[in-house]
Write a protein that holds these residues in place. Structure first.
Motif, mmCIF file in Angstrom:
data_model
loop_
_atom_site.group_PDB
_atom_site.id
_atom_site.type_symbol
_atom_site.label_atom_id
_atom_site.label_comp_id
_atom_site.label_asym_id
_atom_site.label_seq_id
_atom_site.Cartn_x
_atom_site.Cartn_y
_atom_site.Cartn_z
ATOM 1 N N GLU A 186 0.831 -1.210 0.000
ATOM 2 C CA GLU A 186 0.000 0.000 0.000
ATOM 3 C C GLU A 186 0.864 1.257 0.000
ATOM 4 O O GLU A 186 0.607 2.208 -0.753
ATOM 5 N N GLY A 187 1.891 1.272 0.849
ATOM 6 C CA GLY A 187 2.745 2.455 0.959
ATOM 7 C C GLY A 187 3.533 2.734 -0.311
ATOM 8 O O GLY A 187 3.638 3.892 -0.751
ATOM 9 N N GLU A 188 4.100 1.683 -0.920
ATOM 10 C CA GLU A 188 4.882 1.885 -2.140
ATOM 11 C C GLU A 188 3.984 2.330 -3.290
ATOM 12 O O GLU A 188 4.377 3.150 -4.113
ATOM 13 N N ASN A 204 -8.592 4.394 -2.261
ATOM 14 C CA ASN A 204 -9.123 3.043 -2.054
ATOM 15 C C ASN A 204 -8.907 2.146 -3.263
ATOM 16 O O ASN A 204 -9.658 1.210 -3.498
ATOM 17 N N ASN A 205 -7.882 2.413 -4.049
ATOM 18 C CA ASN A 205 -7.627 1.580 -5.227
ATOM 19 C C ASN A 205 -7.100 0.206 -4.839
ATOM 20 O O ASN A 205 -7.088 -0.707 -5.644
ATOM 21 N N ILE A 206 -6.614 0.058 -3.605
ATOM 22 C CA ILE A 206 -6.107 -1.215 -3.111
ATOM 23 C C ILE A 206 -7.032 -1.735 -2.016
ATOM 24 O O ILE A 206 -7.460 -0.980 -1.138
ATOM 25 N N TYR A 207 -7.320 -3.029 -2.058
ATOM 26 C CA TYR A 207 -8.159 -3.644 -1.031
ATOM 27 C C TYR A 207 -7.389 -4.813 -0.418
ATOM 28 O O TYR A 207 -6.870 -5.675 -1.137
ATOM 29 N N ARG A 208 -7.321 -4.824 0.905
ATOM 30 C CA ARG A 208 -6.696 -5.959 1.587
ATOM 31 C C ARG A 208 -7.783 -6.875 2.146
ATOM 32 O O ARG A 208 -8.703 -6.438 2.844
ATOM 33 N N LEU A 229 -5.003 -7.524 -2.114
ATOM 34 C CA LEU A 229 -3.961 -8.140 -1.287
ATOM 35 C C LEU A 229 -4.583 -9.224 -0.416
ATOM 36 O O LEU A 229 -5.650 -9.034 0.158
ATOM 37 N N ILE A 230 -3.877 -10.362 -0.306
ATOM 38 C CA ILE A 230 -4.335 -11.436 0.575
ATOM 39 C C ILE A 230 -3.111 -12.151 1.122
ATOM 40 O O ILE A 230 -2.077 -12.239 0.458
#
Length: 657
Positions: A186-188, A204-208, A229-230
């Motif tokens: 997420e940070g990178e 919110n383009n990334i979901y874990r 991400l999982i």
């Protein structure tokens, strides 16, 4: 003329008079698994490889063999796919064999502006090759050393594959990784894209996927999120695995395994589940900079994930037997895999050189008495190990000595830092051990306090302090907060510490906006040695104790010494080493120092080798706890104890200074 046909999803062979002979019949029945039904030989295996093998064998006996239209189409499609694979393999090999400086600029639309330079972010020269190689190979491995920027290279590969829309096309990214790596991805992503003047990237383009994610919702996540991400533990859960399969079927996914050595075990639930997902993805990539014991066997599952249809290394059980203790077969496996992976070495990073500084910490009177008692008992027990099985306890013995050399207070339940000490002079030794923290501060704790007073400005300088024992973490935290009045964050891997708490502590240490900034982070290498980057804010690490585990030592150093740091930054490693107050005899800390120097020297040879090379991995990278898995370390420790506690000292071995 003999004829091969596909009828009702079965492969059928009608042999003519020329071919209806015993050798061909035996071949079909015994080697290929066909059964004779009337005048036809029949098999359920309709794969192109089966058709080709049967045709070639029959033709080798003379005469002709024809294929029906379905067989011809099956073979033609297979040969087209195989030729495409071979072409990609050759292109990837050519890229891999090219010098780093042969690749020009590689503009990437998603890369934003570097706020320090005002220019778009760019990959380093040595990072471009793995990206171009991955694009050409379609499925690839990046085995670059820790700190080389594998996350950036992976994002660049995905962005370019999406942008160019070359077959196979992708438009979503699924990353399987350890939980601690969520924050890194997420940070990178935020760093790479946040200042992009051309595109808007929502937060919110990334979901874990977490425990709160209902599996039935997973197939629909790509409708709203581009990057999913999982963690590995979730994938091996059948409900999550089924949901992921459904999700991968709805979009064109790039599937990436971060820290892919987590799936090295063929028989594990995780390894099996990951292999099940492989064919659902359009492109695949694995990332790891951590070699492992049984390197060649451990690679089978990872490359089976990358190439589930190509069978690069053959069947697992056969491959495992073939490469075991067989250097020729191992080299053959390396040649097979060579075109499909890249490796940025330590030398290519060209990071500022660092050297650790050893701070000698003489043990206090009671501490040394406790250490000597434990060491002497271990020596006596080892001499009589057949009677008391001490040999089987060598890892625990090492741990006891490290605890005594660090702080005998670890043997009790009281791990608090005490500035008001009482006199325990008249107390028996066994009780003195349990009450040690009430009567004495261990040499390392005192010298750490002195070092922080004289050599560190805790109000301005950020430091990370590494300790292997939770009791030491607690005591050091108490000491710094009481004596220096500064905030401290602790990450020790305890079940009580949630992932959210850990991530908040890292954000506070980095001084991210909206967080309460702290300058001191105390951590256990086992819980923070990978998937964390602190090099932008921290340039000084203090090691209160170390073990024989070279993995923890090398990876912990990489947290603050990696690609992206300023060229003029000086990275400091301060190592506290317990010594005897009355002699120059070797303590367990000295044995650890020598062992780690030797292991790191050999590991550096590996890290600067661009190929796959076992290079004594089993000795160098220990994964089995504090003591590691190398009995030689223990044997060397026993020799040093014999010199101190017997009248028959052995000659000194050469020290690596």
């Amino acid at each position: 003329m003999s004829k091969i046909s596909i009828i009702d999803n079965s492969l059928s062979i009608r042999l003519d008079d020329v071919h209806n002979i015993r050798s061909i019949q035996k071949f079909l029945a015994n080697r290929m698994g066909f059964r004779l039904r009337g005048t036809l030989w029949v098999s359920n295996n309709v794969a192109a490889e089966n058709i080709i093998a049967v045709r070639e064998y029959i033709q080798s006996k003379g005469g002709n063999v024809i294929l029906d239209d379905i067989c011809q189409q099956t073979v033609q499609e297979f040969q087209t796919i195989r030729q495409g694979f071979e072409n990609r393999q050759e292109e990837a090999r050519e890229i891999k064999d090219s010098p780093d400086n042969s690749f020009g600029d590689l503009p990437i639309q998603e890369f934003g502006i570097n706020p320090r330079t005002g220019q778009r972010w760019e990959l380093k020269n040595y990072q471009r090759k793995p990206v171009l190689h991955a694009l050409a190979a379609v499925n690839s491995a990046n085995f670059s050393v820790p700190g080389a920027g594998k996350t950036w290279m992976a994002y660049a590969t995905y962005f370019l594959a999406k942008e160019r829309q070359n077959n196979p096309q992708v438009n979503r990214l699924l990353v399987v990784c350890p939980k601690p790596a969520f924050q890194v991805w997420e940070g990178e992503y935020k760093t790479i894209t946040e200042n992009n003047p051309d595109e808007f990237h929502p937060e919110n383009n990334i979901y874990r996927i977490t425990e709160d994610t209902e599996p039935t919702m997973i197939p629909f996540l790509p409708d709203n999120y581009e990057i999913i991400l999982i963690n590995y533990e979730k994938v091996r859960n059948q409900r999550y695995e089924a949901a992921l399969n459904a999700m991968l079927g709805r979009y064109d996914f790039f599937l990436l395994l971060d820290e892919s050595h987590k799936i090295k075990g063929y028989e594990t639930f995780t390894g099996t589940a990951i292999r099940e997902l492989a064919n659902q993805a359009e492109r695949r990539m694995i990332l790891t900079g951590t070699p492992m014991p049984n390197l060649h066997i451990g690679l089978w599952n990872q490359f089976e994930f990358l190439f589930p249809d190509e069978n690069l290394l053959g069947e697992y059980d056969i491959f495992k037997k073939r490469v075991k203790n067989n250097e020729g077969e191992q080299r053959r496996a390396e040649r097979t895999l060579y075109p499909f992976f890249t490796r940025v070495t330590d030398n290519q990073l060209d990071l500022p050189e660092t050297r650790p500084v050893i701070v000698r910490c003489p043990m206090e009177i009671t501490q040394q008495k406790i250490y000597d008692t434990i060491a002497h008992r271990i020596l006596i027990n080892e001499a009589n190990r057949r009677q008391i099985n001490a040999f089987e306890q060598w890892e625990r013995n090492i741990t006891y000595l490290i605890m005594a050399a660090t702080d005998p207070g670890l043997f009790s339940e009281n791990h608090q830092y005490m500035s008001d000490l009482i006199d325990l002079g008249g107390v028996e030794l066994e009780e003195m051990i349990t009450r040690y923290s009430e009567g004495e501060l261990a040499g390392k704790i005192q010298d750490l306090r002195s070092f922080l007073n004289s050599d560190v400005n805790l109000d301005e300088e950020k430091i990370i302090i590494w300790c292997n024992f939770r009791g030491t973490l607690t005591k050091v935290q108490d000491m710094i907060e009481q004596e220096f009045g500064v905030g401290v964050r602790k990450i020790d891997g305890s079940p009580e510490l949630s992932l959210e708490d850990k991530e908040r502590s890292l954000r506070e240490f980095r001084g991210e906006p909206g967080e309460t900034e702290v300058n001191v982070l105390i951590a256990n290498p086992a819980s923070l040695a990978e998937s964390v980057s602190l090099h932008q804010v921290c340039h000084h690490a203090i090691y209160v104790d170390r073990t024989f585990n070279a993995t923890h030592w090398i990876q912990s150093k990489k947290r603050i010494h990696r690609v992206g740091m300023d060229d003029d930054v000086v990275t400091r490693y301060t190592i506290l080493k317990s010594t005897f107050a009355d002699s120059d005899d070797q303590t367990v800390d000295e044995r650890i120092r020598r062992s780690l120097l030797d292991k790191e020297r050999r590991m550096n040879q590996f890290l600067n080798d661009p190929g796959i090379n076992e290079n004594e991995m089993e000795l160098i990278w220990n994964e089995n706890g504090t003591g590691g898995n190398d009995y030689d370390d223990y044997a060397g420790l026993l020799e040093s104890q014999r010199r101190r506690y017997t009248n028959n000292p052995e000659p000194e071995d050469d020290a690596n200074n």
